[in-house]
Design a protein around this motif. Structure first.
Motif, PDB file in Angstrom:
ATOM      1  N   ASP A   1     -36.703  -1.839 -28.334  1.00 40.14           N
ATOM      2  CA  ASP A   1     -36.340  -1.184 -27.067  1.00 40.14           C
ATOM      3  C   ASP A   1     -35.135  -1.890 -26.453  1.00 40.14           C
ATOM      4  O   ASP A   1     -35.279  -2.677 -25.513  1.00 40.14           O
ATOM      5  CB  ASP A   1     -37.534  -1.209 -26.109  1.00 40.14           C
ATOM      6  N   PRO A   2     -33.937  -1.636 -26.979  1.00 39.41           N
ATOM      7  CA  PRO A   2     -32.744  -2.318 -26.470  1.00 39.41           C
ATOM      8  C   PRO A   2     -32.469  -2.059 -24.993  1.00 39.41           C
ATOM      9  O   PRO A   2     -32.002  -2.954 -24.279  1.00 39.41           O
ATOM     10  CB  PRO A   2     -31.615  -1.756 -27.343  1.00 39.41           C
ATOM     11  N   ILE A   3     -32.763  -0.852 -24.526  1.00 39.79           N
ATOM     12  CA  ILE A   3     -32.433  -0.511 -23.140  1.00 39.79           C
ATOM     13  C   ILE A   3     -33.298  -1.306 -22.168  1.00 39.79           C
ATOM     14  O   ILE A   3     -32.815  -1.794 -21.135  1.00 39.79           O
ATOM     15  CB  ILE A   3     -32.562   1.006 -22.923  1.00 39.79           C
ATOM     16  N   ALA A   4     -34.583  -1.454 -22.485  1.00 41.15           N
ATOM     17  CA  ALA A   4     -35.460  -2.245 -21.618  1.00 41.15           C
ATOM     18  C   ALA A   4     -34.976  -3.686 -21.533  1.00 41.15           C
ATOM     19  O   ALA A   4     -34.966  -4.294 -20.450  1.00 41.15           O
ATOM     20  CB  ALA A   4     -36.892  -2.188 -22.133  1.00 41.15           C
ATOM     21  N   SER A   5     -34.561  -4.255 -22.668  1.00 47.86           N
ATOM     22  CA  SER A   5     -34.045  -5.625 -22.668  1.00 47.86           C
ATOM     23  C   SER A   5     -32.779  -5.734 -21.829  1.00 47.86           C
ATOM     24  O   SER A   5     -32.597  -6.690 -21.065  1.00 47.86           O
ATOM     25  CB  SER A   5     -33.770  -6.092 -24.095  1.00 47.86           C
ATOM     26  N   HIS A   6     -31.902  -4.733 -21.948  1.00 40.06           N
ATOM     27  CA  HIS A   6     -30.667  -4.759 -21.157  1.00 40.06           C
ATOM     28  C   HIS A   6     -30.970  -4.721 -19.661  1.00 40.06           C
ATOM     29  O   HIS A   6     -30.422  -5.517 -18.886  1.00 40.06           O
ATOM     30  CB  HIS A   6     -29.768  -3.575 -21.525  1.00 40.06           C
ATOM     31  N   HIS A   7     -31.830  -3.809 -19.243  1.00 39.85           N
ATOM     32  CA  HIS A   7     -32.126  -3.692 -17.812  1.00 39.85           C
ATOM     33  C   HIS A   7     -32.745  -4.984 -17.273  1.00 39.85           C
ATOM     34  O   HIS A   7     -32.349  -5.488 -16.221  1.00 39.85           O
ATOM     35  CB  HIS A   7     -33.071  -2.519 -17.558  1.00 39.85           C
TER      36      HIS A   7
END
Length: 307
Positions: free
Chosen positions: A86-92
Motif C-alpha cells: 500500500d504505497p499511498i498509505a505509507s506516503h500519507h
C-alpha cells in the motif's frame, strides 16, 4: 523542558518516553499516537499526556504542541513490505505526516524537531560504509517516504530557520519490539520463533548484513540531542559502523537464548537492501559522549524481555 513524541506508543517512542520521564531536566512528555502500529499497553504506568489521533490532523498537533519546547517525530507506517502492498498509505502517513508536523512546529514558535529517517534511503547504493553524502537510490516506497522526511526537514531549516535534526535509523532493536504482527523485524521474529520451538525464517541466503542499533543507545542519543538542542540541517546516521550478517546474528541469538535456533530459508523479498553499514563520523562529531551498547549485551536484554 516539555517534549512531544509523535508515535510515542510505538516501540522506539515508548522506550524514549520512559527514558525522558525519568530525566530530571524533562518537565513533561506528551505523546501523539493513533495506535495504527503502537499499543496502549506500551504506555502502561507512563507519566505522559496522551493525545490520541493522527499526525495528519493539524488541530490535534496544535493542541499537543502548545507550550512545548521540542518534538521528536517518530510516527510512521514502518516496513518495506507494507509499503509495497500500500504505497499511498505509507506516503500519507510518512511524507504528508512529516509535513504537517513541521507546519505545526512552525505555528508553535519554531520548535526544535528531531525526526526519524531510515537507512533504507541508501537503497541500491553499493558503497560501504554508508556516509550521508552518498547518492540515495531508494528501492521501496517506504524508503522514498523517508527520503521525503529528510528533504522536508532540510527545506524547513533553510526556508524558515527551523532547528531540525534528521536521524537515519539503522535496524533498531530491543525490549518492546513486537513479534506478533506481519511486519515484525527480524530480531523479535527470530526470538519468538526460538522460544516457541519453530525455525527462524531467513529471506535469502543469510549473508546480507545490517548495522544493528540497540534502542537504549537510540534513546540516550535523542535525550542528549534534546537537552543540548543539537540541530543539523542534513541527515545524520544513527548507527555506529558495525556489520553483522543474518547468519552471524543467528549465532549470537543462540548464545543469548541458550537454545537451538534452526533457520528456514525463503526467497529474498523485493525492496530489501543486501548490505547496510553506517559511517558514524558525523554522528560521533555531534555526540562524542554516546557509547553504543554491544550487540551481545543488547540481544541479552532483548531476549530477557521476550522471555
Amino acid at each position: 523542558m516539555d517534549v512531544v513524541i509523535t508515535g510515542g506508543a510505538g516501540f522506539i517512542g515508548s522506550n524514549l518516553a520512559r527514558a525522558l520521564t525519568q530525566h530530571l531536566d524533562i518537565a513533561g512528555v506528551r505523546i501523539i499516537d493513533n495506535f495504527a502500529t503502537g499499543t496502549k499497553d506500551n504506555l502502561t504506568g507512563l507519566d505522559a499526556q496522551l493525545f490520541e489521533g493522527d499526525v495528519q490532523d493539524p488541530a490535534l498537533l496544535d493542541s499537543a504542541f502548545d507550550g512545548a519546547d521540542a518534538v521528536v517525530h517518530l510516527a510512521a507506517l514502518p516496513s518495506v513490505p507494507r509499503s509495497l502492498r500500500d504505497p499511498i498509505a505509507s506516503h500519507h502517513a510518512n511524507a504528508t505526516g512529516t509535513l504537517q508536523v513541521l507546519e505545526a512546529a512552525r505555528r508553535a514558535g519554531n520548535l526544535h524537531v528531531i525526526a526519524a529517517s531510515s537507512s533504507s534511503v541508501y537503497g541500491a547504493t553499493p558503497a560501504l560504509p554508508k556516509h550521508e553524502d552518498l547518492p540515495t537510490v531508494p528501492m521501496s516506497p517506504y524508503a522514498v517516504t523517508k527520503l521525503a522526511t529528510e528533504a522536508y526537514l532540510t527545506a524547513y531549516h533553510h526556508s524558515f530557520d527551523l532547528p531540525v535534526l534528521p536521524l537515519r535509523f539503522f535496524n533498531v532493536y530491543g525490549p518492546g519490539q513486537r513479534a506478533d504482527h506481519p511486519y515484525a523485524a527480524v530480531i523479535p521474529r527470530w526470538i519468538h520463533a526460538a522460544l516457541n520451538g519453530h525455525p527462524a525464517t531467513v529471506y535469502g541466503d543469510g549473508t546480507q548484513t545490517r548495522d544493528f542499533t540497540y534502542v537504549g543507545t537510540v534513546t540516550a542519543l535523542i535525550t542528549d540531542a534534546l537537552l543540548r538542542q543539537v540541530a543539523h540541517p542534513t541527515p545524520v546516521n544513527l548507527a555506529f559502523g558495525t556489520r553483522t550478517s543474518l547468519l552471524d546474528l543467528a549465532a549470537e541469538l543462540r548464545t543469548a537464548l541458550g537454545t537451538p535456533l534452526a533457520l528456514q530459508h525463503e526467497p529474498g523479498r523485493p525492496g530489501d537492501v543486501p548490505h547496510s553499514q553506517a559511517d558514524p563520523t558525523r554522528l560521533r562529531a555531534l555526540f562524542p559522549d554516546i557509547a553504543p551498547a554491544s550487540l551481545r549485551s543488547g540481544l541479552q536484554g532483548t531476549v530477557t524481555w521476550h522471555q
